[in-house]
Design a protein around this motif. Structure first.
Motif, PDB file in Angstrom:
ATOM      1  N   GLN A 207       0.829  -1.209   0.000  1.00 12.63           N
ATOM      2  CA  GLN A 207       0.000   0.000   0.000  1.00 12.63           C
ATOM      3  C   GLN A 207       0.864   1.260   0.000  1.00 12.63           C
ATOM      4  OE1 GLN A 207      -2.662  -0.303   3.344  1.00 12.63           O
ATOM      5  NE2 GLN A 207      -3.747  -2.055   2.506  1.00 12.63           N
ATOM      6  N   ASN A 208       1.994   1.174   0.709  1.00 11.66           N
ATOM      7  CA  ASN A 208       2.908   2.320   0.781  1.00 11.66           C
ATOM      8  C   ASN A 208       3.902   2.353  -0.375  1.00 11.66           C
ATOM      9  OD1 ASN A 208       1.693   3.095   3.192  1.00 11.66           O
ATOM     10  ND2 ASN A 208       3.138   1.926   4.451  1.00 11.66           N
ATOM     11  N   LYS A 209       3.734   1.415  -1.329  1.00 11.31           N
ATOM     12  CA  LYS A 209       4.610   1.315  -2.509  1.00 11.31           C
ATOM     13  C   LYS A 209       6.071   1.090  -2.123  1.00 11.31           C
ATOM     14  CE  LYS A 209       1.556   4.218  -5.314  1.00 11.31           C
ATOM     15  NZ  LYS A 209       0.905   3.033  -5.914  1.00 11.31           N
ATOM     16  N   ASN A 210       6.258   0.367  -1.025  1.00 12.33           N
ATOM     17  CA  ASN A 210       7.603   0.020  -0.560  1.00 12.33           C
ATOM     18  C   ASN A 210       7.891  -1.417  -1.000  1.00 12.33           C
ATOM     19  OD1 ASN A 210       9.970  -0.547   0.822  1.00 12.33           O
ATOM     20  ND2 ASN A 210       9.387   0.690   2.592  1.00 12.33           N
ATOM     21  N   THR A 211       8.404  -1.530  -2.215  1.00 10.34           N
ATOM     22  CA  THR A 211       8.594  -2.852  -2.828  1.00 10.34           C
ATOM     23  C   THR A 211       9.574  -3.713  -2.043  1.00 10.34           C
ATOM     24  OG1 THR A 211       8.274  -1.765  -4.962  1.00 10.34           O
ATOM     25  CG2 THR A 211       9.044  -4.036  -4.999  1.00 10.34           C
ATOM     26  N   ASP A 212      10.675  -3.127  -1.587  1.00 10.72           N
ATOM     27  CA  ASP A 212      11.694  -3.897  -0.889  1.00 10.72           C
ATOM     28  C   ASP A 212      11.121  -4.587   0.347  1.00 10.72           C
ATOM     29  OD1 ASP A 212      13.400  -3.026  -2.781  1.00 10.72           O
ATOM     30  OD2 ASP A 212      14.570  -1.700  -1.497  1.00 10.72           O
ATOM     31  N   ASP A 213      10.390  -3.839   1.171  1.00  9.87           N
ATOM     32  CA  ASP A 213       9.810  -4.416   2.382  1.00  9.87           C
ATOM     33  C   ASP A 213       8.756  -5.456   2.039  1.00  9.87           C
ATOM     34  OD1 ASP A 213      11.421  -2.933   3.959  1.00  9.87           O
ATOM     35  OD2 ASP A 213       9.886  -1.559   4.701  1.00  9.87           O
ATOM     36  N   ALA A 214       7.977  -5.205   0.991  1.00  5.73           N
ATOM     37  CA  ALA A 214       6.939  -6.167   0.593  1.00  5.73           C
ATOM     38  C   ALA A 214       7.557  -7.510   0.234  1.00  5.73           C
ATOM     39  CB  ALA A 214       6.135  -5.614  -0.582  1.00  5.73           C
ATOM     40  N   VAL A 215       8.599  -7.471  -0.592  1.00  3.96           N
ATOM     41  CA  VAL A 215       9.277  -8.713  -0.988  1.00  3.96           C
ATOM     42  C   VAL A 215       9.966  -9.349   0.214  1.00  3.96           C
ATOM     43  CG1 VAL A 215      11.118  -9.680  -2.422  1.00  3.96           C
ATOM     44  CG2 VAL A 215       9.579  -7.957  -3.355  1.00  3.96           C
ATOM     45  N   PHE A 216      10.530  -8.534   1.082  1.00  6.75           N
ATOM     46  CA  PHE A 216      11.229  -9.037   2.263  1.00  6.75           C
ATOM     47  C   PHE A 216      10.280  -9.844   3.150  1.00  6.75           C
ATOM     48  CE2 PHE A 216      12.624  -8.398   6.708  1.00  6.75           C
ATOM     49  CZ  PHE A 216      13.853  -9.013   6.635  1.00  6.75           C
ATOM     50  N   TYR A 217       9.129  -9.287   3.478  1.00  2.00           N
ATOM     51  CA  TYR A 217       8.180  -9.990   4.349  1.00  2.00           C
ATOM     52  C   TYR A 217       7.563 -11.194   3.640  1.00  2.00           C
ATOM     53  CZ  TYR A 217       8.578  -6.154   7.664  1.00  2.00           C
ATOM     54  OH  TYR A 217       9.066  -5.240   8.573  1.00  2.00           O
ATOM     55  N   TYR A 218       7.355 -11.058   2.335  1.00  2.12           N
ATOM     56  CA  TYR A 218       6.842 -12.188   1.568  1.00  2.12           C
ATOM     57  C   TYR A 218       7.815 -13.366   1.634  1.00  2.12           C
ATOM     58  CZ  TYR A 218       6.119 -15.154  -2.502  1.00  2.12           C
ATOM     59  OH  TYR A 218       5.960 -16.245  -3.319  1.00  2.12           O
ATOM     60  N   SER A 244      10.298  -0.129 -10.585  1.00  2.00           N
ATOM     61  CA  SER A 244      11.452   0.382  -9.855  1.00  2.00           C
ATOM     62  C   SER A 244      11.018   1.549  -8.996  1.00  2.00           C
ATOM     63  CB  SER A 244      12.549   0.834 -10.814  1.00  2.00           C
ATOM     64  OG  SER A 244      12.085   1.921 -11.602  1.00  2.00           O
ATOM     65  N   SER A 245      11.743   1.786  -7.914  1.00  2.00           N
ATOM     66  CA  SER A 245      11.417   2.874  -7.000  1.00  2.00           C
ATOM     67  C   SER A 245      12.322   4.072  -7.282  1.00  2.00           C
ATOM     68  CB  SER A 245      11.621   2.421  -5.557  1.00  2.00           C
ATOM     69  OG  SER A 245      12.987   2.147  -5.324  1.00  2.00           O
ATOM     70  N   ASP A 246      11.974   5.203  -6.691  1.00  2.00           N
ATOM     71  CA  ASP A 246      12.798   6.401  -6.867  1.00  2.00           C
ATOM     72  C   ASP A 246      14.209   6.158  -6.364  1.00  2.00           C
ATOM     73  OD1 ASP A 246      10.662   7.705  -7.947  1.00  2.00           O
ATOM     74  OD2 ASP A 246      10.049   8.655  -6.064  1.00  2.00           O
ATOM     75  N   ASN A 247      14.305   5.405  -5.260  1.00  2.00           N
ATOM     76  CA  ASN A 247      15.628   5.133  -4.702  1.00  2.00           C
ATOM     77  C   ASN A 247      16.487   4.336  -5.681  1.00  2.00           C
ATOM     78  OD1 ASN A 247      15.138   6.489  -2.341  1.00  2.00           O
ATOM     79  ND2 ASN A 247      14.364   4.680  -1.274  1.00  2.00           N
ATOM     80  N   ASP A 248      15.851   3.401  -6.414  1.00  2.00           N
ATOM     81  CA  ASP A 248      16.598   2.612  -7.389  1.00  2.00           C
ATOM     82  C   ASP A 248      17.131   3.512  -8.508  1.00  2.00           C
ATOM     83  OD1 ASP A 248      16.224   0.184  -6.126  1.00  2.00           O
ATOM     84  OD2 ASP A 248      14.312  -0.175  -7.118  1.00  2.00           O
ATOM     85  N   ASN A 324       8.651 -19.323 -11.095  1.00  2.00           N
ATOM     86  CA  ASN A 324       7.280 -19.000 -10.720  1.00  2.00           C
ATOM     87  C   ASN A 324       7.214 -18.363  -9.327  1.00  2.00           C
ATOM     88  OD1 ASN A 324       4.512 -18.851 -11.164  1.00  2.00           O
ATOM     89  ND2 ASN A 324       4.121 -20.810 -10.153  1.00  2.00           N
ATOM     90  N   GLU A 325       8.123 -17.430  -9.070  1.00  2.00           N
ATOM     91  CA  GLU A 325       8.178 -16.717  -7.801  1.00  2.00           C
ATOM     92  C   GLU A 325       8.346 -15.223  -8.060  1.00  2.00           C
ATOM     93  OE1 GLU A 325       7.737 -17.723  -4.857  1.00  2.00           O
ATOM     94  OE2 GLU A 325       8.043 -19.891  -4.845  1.00  2.00           O
ATOM     95  N   VAL A 326       8.171 -14.448  -7.003  1.00  2.00           N
ATOM     96  CA  VAL A 326       8.357 -12.996  -7.103  1.00  2.00           C
ATOM     97  C   VAL A 326       9.724 -12.637  -6.565  1.00  2.00           C
ATOM     98  CG1 VAL A 326       7.569 -10.739  -6.293  1.00  2.00           C
ATOM     99  CG2 VAL A 326       5.912 -12.489  -6.909  1.00  2.00           C
ATOM    100  N   PHE A 327      10.542 -11.927  -7.344  1.00  2.00           N
ATOM    101  CA  PHE A 327      11.870 -11.491  -6.926  1.00  2.00           C
ATOM    102  C   PHE A 327      11.946  -9.972  -7.005  1.00  2.00           C
ATOM    103  CE2 PHE A 327      12.887 -15.809  -8.860  1.00  2.00           C
ATOM    104  CZ  PHE A 327      12.851 -16.463  -7.628  1.00  2.00           C
ATOM    105  N   GLN A 328      13.084  -9.434  -6.583  1.00  2.00           N
ATOM    106  CA  GLN A 328      13.213  -7.986  -6.524  1.00  2.00           C
ATOM    107  C   GLN A 328      14.631  -7.551  -6.872  1.00  2.00           C
ATOM    108  OE1 GLN A 328      10.948  -5.760  -6.176  1.00  2.00           O
ATOM    109  NE2 GLN A 328      12.303  -4.006  -6.080  1.00  2.00           N
ATOM    110  N   VAL A 329      14.718  -6.495  -7.672  1.00  2.00           N
ATOM    111  CA  VAL A 329      16.013  -5.899  -8.001  1.00  2.00           C
ATOM    112  C   VAL A 329      16.399  -4.954  -6.862  1.00  2.00           C
ATOM    113  CG1 VAL A 329      17.277  -4.399  -9.569  1.00  2.00           C
ATOM    114  CG2 VAL A 329      15.650  -6.073 -10.465  1.00  2.00           C
ATOM    115  N   ILE A 330      17.630  -5.117  -6.367  1.00  2.00           N
ATOM    116  CA  ILE A 330      18.111  -4.331  -5.241  1.00  2.00           C
ATOM    117  C   ILE A 330      19.399  -3.605  -5.652  1.00  2.00           C
ATOM    118  CG2 ILE A 330      18.944  -4.372  -2.854  1.00  2.00           C
ATOM    119  CD1 ILE A 330      16.017  -5.027  -3.092  1.00  2.00           C
ATOM    120  N   ALA A 331      19.453  -2.303  -5.339  1.00  2.00           N
ATOM    121  CA  ALA A 331      20.697  -1.544  -5.537  1.00  2.00           C
ATOM    122  C   ALA A 331      21.613  -1.807  -4.364  1.00  2.00           C
ATOM    123  CB  ALA A 331      20.382  -0.061  -5.651  1.00  2.00           C
ATOM    124  N   ARG A 332      22.886  -2.149  -4.639  1.00  2.00           N
ATOM    125  CA  ARG A 332      23.803  -2.520  -3.549  1.00  2.00           C
ATOM    126  C   ARG A 332      25.093  -1.695  -3.626  1.00  2.00           C
ATOM    127  NH1 ARG A 332      24.710  -8.681  -4.069  1.00  2.00           N
ATOM    128  NH2 ARG A 332      25.590  -8.390  -1.985  1.00  2.00           N
TER     129      ARG A 332
END
Length: 332
Positions: A207-218, A244-248, A324-332
């Motif tokens: 809901q807060n469009k925080n993709t990283d946290d969503a994938v993390f808890y999932y 992608s998010s603004d931070n990315d 068949n899973e959800v993954f996330q691109v992370i800036a490191r």
């Protein structure tokens, strides 16, 4: 003549034994509905129909409305004390689903008054909370939850109470307090409330469009509770999020920044290492990093080192189609 009388007595004894209330109830609980109907019919032809019979008929009735009417009639008749508890419990759920606030409140209040140590007391307590919540009487709902948590201060019932409190807090626009409860519950090692808390946290992040946290808890929910409800719903919700998010986007401009695909979060290093082996076929660098959340350590599996976000995102789509899973691109 004596033999005939003996046989008649034996048949009467067998019939009475086979159609006892306990026997019919046992058949219903075992799902032997046809046998229960036959036994109930035999019992009803032999004795006057009482409250127990009406309750059994309600359990065999396909129509919810007619079933409720039979249970209400059973309460007005001479129904056994143990069945009275069950009838109140079932009727309360029926009134809740029907949205009949008056009868729901009356039924719950009567039960809690008459059965201080009843087997359904915790459920009825929570139904009263739901009643107050639906009426938007949030202060009353929270007070009821706090009384509930004092009565049930540990175990599964305690976790259910925390979930209720977090839900009411969110509806009451006390999001910080709700988030704190959910984060605390999500750190527990086991219990029915843990996957619920993780799902709620993931939903809030979406809901807060925080993709990283969503994938993390999932990923934590998938790792610790792979058969829990909510995993598919989280995937569906995340599918509509931005790629992608603004931070990315900002990270792409930073010196020495690279991108990886986060493929899993695990509570144990051995599970993370075992899971990472399935990605070796892609010939990409695999990292297992630790991440500490509220004093609890997790192990995050990353695949690949990419210089641009777009190349990492393309690889992510490949992985998702293969696994068949959800993954996330992370800036490191």
């Amino acid at each position: 003549m004596k033999k005939i009388l003996f046989l008649a007595f034996l048949i009467l004894y067998v019939c009475c034994f086979s159609v006892s209330a306990d026997n019919i109830y046992s058949l219903i609980k075992k799902g032997k509905l046809d046998e229960a109907k036959d036994s109930l019919s035999l019992r009803s032809s032999a004795v006057n129909r009482d409250g127990d019979d009406l309750y059994f008929l309600s359990m065999l009735e396909e129509s919810a409305d007619k079933s409720a009417q039979l249970m209400e009639a059973a309460l007005r008749a001479s129904v056994s004390a143990s069945f009275r508890q069950e009838i109140y419990h079932r009727l309360a759920h029926y009134y809740f689903i029907k949205g009949d606030s008056r009868l729901l409140k009356k039924t719950v209040d009567v039960y809690l008054l008459h059965w201080e140590n009843g087997k359904y007391r915790s459920d009825m307590f929570r139904l009263r909370v739901a009643f107050e919540e639906n009426k938007k009487n949030y202060n009353s709902a929270i007070k009821d939850i706090d009384r509930y948590l004092m009565e049930y201060s540990k175990g599964d019932k305690y976790q259910y109470g925390l979930i209720d409190k977090a839900r009411v807090m969110r509806r009451y626009n006390k999001n910080v307090a709700a988030h704190k409860i959910l984060r605390s519950l999500a750190r527990e090692k086991s219990g029915p409330g843990v996957p619920m808390a993780l799902y709620a946290l993931a939903s809030t992040a979406i809901q807060n469009k925080n993709t990283d946290d969503a994938v993390f808890y999932y990923n934590i929910q998938r790792d610790g509770f792979p058969h829990s409800i909510g995993l598919d719903a989280t995937i569906d919700k995340m599918s509509g999020m931005a790629t992608s998010s603004d931070n990315d986007n900002k990270a792409e401009q930073l010196t020495d920044t690279y991108y990886s695909v986060q493929v899993g979060v695990f509570a144990s290093h051995s599970n993370a290492k075992k899971f990472s082996k399935s990605f070796k076929t892609y010939n990409k660098k695999i990292d297992i990093n630790t991440k500490k959340i509220s004093d609890k350590k997790y192990y995050v599996v990353f695949v690949g080192h990419f210089t641009t976000y777009n190349s990492a995102y393309t690889f992510k789509e490949t992985l998702e189609s293969k696994h068949n899973e959800v993954f996330q691109v992370i800036a490191r």
